[in-house]
Design a protein around this motif. Structure first.
Motif, short mmCIF file in Angstrom:
data_model
loop_
_atom_site.label_atom_id
_atom_site.label_comp_id
_atom_site.label_asym_id
_atom_site.label_seq_id
_atom_site.Cartn_x
_atom_site.Cartn_y
_atom_site.Cartn_z
N PRO A 121 -5.83 -7.81 -5.47
CA PRO A 121 -4.41 -7.58 -5.15
C PRO A 121 -3.45 -7.83 -6.31
O PRO A 121 -2.46 -7.11 -6.47
CB PRO A 121 -4.16 -8.55 -4.00
CG PRO A 121 -5.49 -8.69 -3.33
CD PRO A 121 -6.50 -8.64 -4.44
N ALA A 122 -3.73 -8.83 -7.14
CA ALA A 122 -2.79 -9.15 -8.22
C ALA A 122 -2.71 -8.00 -9.23
O ALA A 122 -1.66 -7.80 -9.84
CB ALA A 122 -3.21 -10.44 -8.94
N VAL A 123 -3.80 -7.28 -9.41
CA VAL A 123 -3.78 -6.16 -10.36
C VAL A 123 -2.72 -5.15 -9.93
O VAL A 123 -1.97 -4.62 -10.75
CB VAL A 123 -5.17 -5.50 -10.45
CG1 VAL A 123 -5.13 -4.27 -11.35
CG2 VAL A 123 -6.21 -6.50 -10.94
N THR A 124 -2.66 -4.88 -8.65
CA THR A 124 -1.68 -3.92 -8.13
C THR A 124 -0.27 -4.51 -8.10
O THR A 124 0.68 -3.88 -8.55
CB THR A 124 -2.10 -3.48 -6.72
OG1 THR A 124 -3.32 -2.75 -6.82
CG2 THR A 124 -1.03 -2.61 -6.07
N GLU A 125 -0.15 -5.72 -7.59
CA GLU A 125 1.21 -6.24 -7.35
C GLU A 125 1.94 -6.58 -8.64
O GLU A 125 3.14 -6.36 -8.75
CB GLU A 125 1.16 -7.43 -6.38
CG GLU A 125 0.65 -6.97 -5.00
CD GLU A 125 0.98 -7.91 -3.86
OE1 GLU A 125 1.74 -8.89 -4.06
OE2 GLU A 125 0.49 -7.65 -2.74
N VAL A 126 1.23 -7.13 -9.62
CA VAL A 126 1.91 -7.40 -10.90
C VAL A 126 2.37 -6.07 -11.51
O VAL A 126 3.48 -5.97 -12.04
CB VAL A 126 0.99 -8.17 -11.87
CG1 VAL A 126 1.63 -8.27 -13.26
CG2 VAL A 126 0.67 -9.57 -11.33
N GLU A 349 0.46 -0.82 4.21
CA GLU A 349 1.39 -1.80 3.61
C GLU A 349 1.21 -1.97 2.12
O GLU A 349 1.95 -2.70 1.48
CB GLU A 349 1.17 -3.17 4.26
CG GLU A 349 1.72 -3.30 5.66
CD GLU A 349 1.36 -4.68 6.23
OE1 GLU A 349 1.63 -5.69 5.53
OE2 GLU A 349 0.81 -4.73 7.32
N VAL A 350 0.15 -1.39 1.58
CA VAL A 350 -0.16 -1.66 0.18
C VAL A 350 -0.24 -0.36 -0.62
O VAL A 350 -0.39 0.73 -0.06
CB VAL A 350 -1.50 -2.42 0.05
CG1 VAL A 350 -1.44 -3.73 0.79
CG2 VAL A 350 -2.66 -1.56 0.52
N ILE A 351 -0.16 -0.51 -1.93
CA ILE A 351 -0.34 0.61 -2.84
C ILE A 351 -1.79 0.62 -3.31
O ILE A 351 -2.32 -0.42 -3.71
CB ILE A 351 0.60 0.47 -4.06
CG1 ILE A 351 2.05 0.70 -3.64
CG2 ILE A 351 0.19 1.44 -5.17
CD1 ILE A 351 3.05 0.46 -4.76
N ASP A 352 -2.43 1.78 -3.24
CA ASP A 352 -3.76 1.94 -3.84
C ASP A 352 -3.59 2.87 -5.04
O ASP A 352 -3.49 4.09 -4.89
CB ASP A 352 -4.75 2.54 -2.83
CG ASP A 352 -5.09 1.57 -1.71
OD1 ASP A 352 -5.14 0.35 -1.98
OD2 ASP A 352 -5.31 2.03 -0.57
N TYR A 353 -3.56 2.30 -6.22
CA TYR A 353 -3.17 3.09 -7.39
C TYR A 353 -4.18 4.17 -7.76
O TYR A 353 -3.87 5.07 -8.53
CB TYR A 353 -2.91 2.18 -8.59
CG TYR A 353 -1.50 1.62 -8.64
CD1 TYR A 353 -0.39 2.46 -8.60
CD2 TYR A 353 -1.28 0.26 -8.75
CE1 TYR A 353 0.89 1.95 -8.66
CE2 TYR A 353 0.01 -0.27 -8.81
CZ TYR A 353 1.10 0.59 -8.76
OH TYR A 353 2.38 0.09 -8.83
N ARG A 354 -5.40 4.10 -7.24
CA ARG A 354 -6.36 5.17 -7.53
C ARG A 354 -5.81 6.54 -7.11
O ARG A 354 -6.24 7.56 -7.64
CB ARG A 354 -7.67 4.91 -6.82
CG ARG A 354 -7.57 5.18 -5.34
CD ARG A 354 -8.78 4.77 -4.55
NE ARG A 354 -8.56 5.11 -3.17
CZ ARG A 354 -8.91 6.27 -2.61
NH1 ARG A 354 -9.54 7.16 -3.31
NH2 ARG A 354 -8.61 6.53 -1.37
#
Lengths: 487, 487
Positions: A121-126, A349-354
């Motif tokens: 999760p930190a990879v995405t949220e940062v 609720e989240v971003i999946d950057y793939r």
């Protein structure tokens, strides 16, 4: 074969060995940094010279670490062109500032793969937060922030970002039918003749073909002429073609020409065409309020890319890409196999950057952007940009005052384009002489059918002395060459 | 505003400061490595929890380095899912071995950008040589070596490599007309139903659309049925369609099923269709001669991809992609603007890797592959692979002997797929319980319409004790859940 062991720990360095060798590598790099100014900027090797120093196959047994480290000096260094050298004035800079280098080390060491929010999760949220910071720091429109329908993502390069913009635009025009049924004929894209070649590459990759590309005429400053753009789009519409995207550039590769975004946006908004703005190099400058004129109108753009890995002190690769409507991007690039399904993604609720780019896997690249923004602060980044702009203006003054050279284009940022007043061949040979000397590295372009030497200032180690040295060398080389040639 | 300085050195760390902070980061990572087994494998944060710990904007003034380092612990670590944890048994491994981490530090520190041979010759030549080494080390066909028409390139991911293979295949079928005129309707691509989703994504990106994708039936082992492939291609040919590419997979993502490459190659060779082979995960195993059966027939393939960044100890991103005819690839992806023209490229004696992939810029990624191959040696890599395969076989034995669980697929490599004998919901809840505990991290797939738990062994720190622990936890959780549910 005897039964293999099921505890392979002995194959690997333990943490203390990593610590020891890690210190050795840091020391090697620190020494390299301290001595870089004495190295030739451009490598002098001939093709095949580095390869010839390497064995023809991998070793059967492992080698000691010291052998690896020694070969950096014995095999690699002669083959390096030093992008971090203070007299590297070629292409555009690719700044690997010290805090960025260390953040990237953390990323490599953590070794997390952020394809999904849930995979770390930190990879995405940062990344999301730091790209929001950057929206504010660069004076970009709030529509690119993640707290609305828009948002940002780190891509490897502006080439990839431009391809993603084109794919999102393509599917918006086709309402998703391109992804389903394939791309129909008759789609068109628009950019100035000075736009980056990555747009044509993207048009080919995305199935539109080079035929789709309209090269819009520019005005005397090499910026796109909005009236000509309107005319081109309207002619295509009258022919039953479907305009997909306009790419405006704020700081072209050849000469940092600035396309008039606000006037272009009027054309695209009126006609419902996706506007992508390429600020790959120039975009770093808007961290300074005095450079924000060049992105006036950006609030009407659908997407924007700028490369912190060029002029904003973040090591390659880190290209920041924003869209005003993330759903258009993920709609074009999203795909979900069962083995990637997970509760967090399903929650929405989240971003999946793939789903925001071509690759599936991704490293923790936002760490280096985060550390650079915090280590320098906004004010530090402004000082960095302003120093280079000031150097470029000083150099431009010398060129304007020269009897032998003249300015070949406006110099709104830190690139100075110059040509020889009398003889393109002299310019070309003089530049090659400077490059061959190893004292500085310059590159060229063509503008108005003339050979133009580009002096691209922006490296973190570059000072006015380095610029002065390169200029003096170029002038002297041209004088020598012209004297011989005509003597 | 006062005149800005033209010597910005004071903004940056000097080499001694870099040395000091570099040692601090190495120490932080060494300590992290030493303690990683005690951390929960999967992050327990809720969506937004990491973001909430960050300020809403970048600081105006720079912060001390110690604040950056402290926030790794205070902000980031809770949000990390630890891919380097010994009990990370999810997805496939993404090994960041210690020598790879340090090689990547050198790459970051040198900060060279290898888009062209001339922009840093060593970046290109080390890559070419090391990919040749890998051809031999993995027992790949000599046609992929760079001393003939073929050659290799490092891509970021197999997704990108597959896209590039498809673009080369597309332009081969169309004789370059796709790049020129756009992609016509009626192109088709083929892969097994278990092929990676990146092929469908590539078909969309490249303008063929999902409609182009033929999902070829598989046999009981989930490998592609060659007769069904021949039938599908022939039916399309009879309908006037144009088959572009077949993708065979050696080690599918779901279950490491192995498509029969030799039999598939007979089909493609006879019909002149591009054969791309995806060994993203499984391809690392062929460093061991006993695993080379699975690539028998690869000499008839046009392209091949395997990811050293999965199971071969090279940190993400490093995906090795080879083509038998490099001209087909560069013909599809090459483009040359004036500002990149240079003597070396014009000579035709050098490789310019920018024409081998989507991005223009590229980092010195071969350094980490080079250091891994040399640090471990071929024998070290074989021991690494064999240990994991042995662990997987031992685990598979336990599953086969279990009253509650059964094997769901063959396990030729180091992935073991299992399902609950009686109740998919128990399997799902048991896996979630293991993941929530933080003691291990597993993922799932669906096979034969059943919920399947995947135990993917292959991390550099994983030992049999870790596998045993995860298995015991899964069994215990299922027993508990079934007892409650049916009790």
């Amino acid at each position: 074969m005897t039964s293999p062991p099921t505890d392979p720990s002995a194959l690997h360095w333990d943490p203390e060995t990593f610590r020891q060798h890690g210190h050795q590598v840091v020391d090697w790099l620190a020494d390299h940094m301290a001595g870089i100014a004495d190295l030739p900027v451009r490598s002098r090797v001939e093709p095949g010279e580095v390869a010839a120093r390497l064995p023809t196959s991998a070793p059967g047994e492992g080698e000691p670490f010291e052998a690896l480290l020694a070969d950096l000096d014995d095999v690699v260094m002669d083959g390096m062109t030093h992008w971090q050298h203070p007299s590297f004035l070629a292409y555009f800079p690719a700044n690997a500032s010290p805090p960025s280098v260390l953040a990237d080390l953390v990323s490599s060491g953590l070794g997390a793969q952020g394809m999904l929010w849930s995979t770390s999760p930190a990879v995405t949220e940062v990344e999301t937060v730091v790209l929001d910071w950057l929206v504010d720091a660069l004076g970009l429109p709030a529509a690119f922030r993640s707290d609305g329908p828009g948002g940002g993502v780190i891509q490897d390069t502006a080439s990839s970002a431009t391809l993603c913009a084109l794919l999102a635009a393509r599917e918006r025009v086709l309402d998703g039918a391109g992804n389903r049924d394939g791309v129909p004929q008759g789609l068109t894209v628009y950019a100035s003749a000075h736009a980056h070649s990555s747009l044509e590459k993207a048009a080919r990759v995305a199935g539109l073909g080079s035929i789709a590309l309209r090269s819009v005429p520019t005005d005397a400053d090499h910026g796109m002429a909005p009236a000509a753009l309107a005319e081109a789009i309207d002619a295509d519409l009258a022919d039953g073609l479907r305009p997909v995207m306009v790419m405006a550039t704020v700081g072209t590769t050849s000469s940092t020409a600035i396309d008039p975004v606000a006037a272009i946006a009027e054309v695209t908004t009126e006609r419902g065409v996706w506007l992508h703005v390429d600020g790959a190099f120039g975009g770093s400058a808007t961290v300074c309020p005095e450079h924000r004129d060049m992105i006036a109108g950006l609030e009407h753009a659908d997407s924007y890319v700028m490369n912190p890995h060029k002029w904003l002190l973040v090591g390659f690769d880190c290209s920041a890409f924003w869209v005003a409507d993330a759903a258009a991007l993920t709609g074009a690039l999203g795909i979900l196999p069962e083995y990637l399904a997970n509760a967090a993604s399903a929650s929405g609720e989240v971003i999946d950057y793939r789903d925001w780019h071509i690759p599936l896997g991704r490293r923790f690249r936002s760490l280096k952007l985060w550390w650079v923004l915090r280590s320098y602060g906004i004010e530090g980044l402004r000082s960095h940009i302003r120093a280079h702009v000031a150097m470029a203006q000083q150099l431009a003054g010398w060129v304007a005052d020269s009897d032998d050279w003249e300015l070949a284009a406006p110099h709104p940022l830190s690139l100075v384009c110059m040509r020889h007043r009398r003889d393109d061949a002299v310019a070309e040979r003089a530049m090659e002489a400077v490059n061959a000397s190893g004292n500085a590295f310059l590159t060229h372009t063509r503008l108005d059918d003339r050979y133009v030497v580009r002096v691209a200032i922006g490296g973190w180690r570059t000072t006015m002395d380095d610029v002065r040295g390169a200029w003096d060398d170029l002038v002297a080389a041209a004088t020598r060459i012209e004297g011989v040639g005509h003597g």
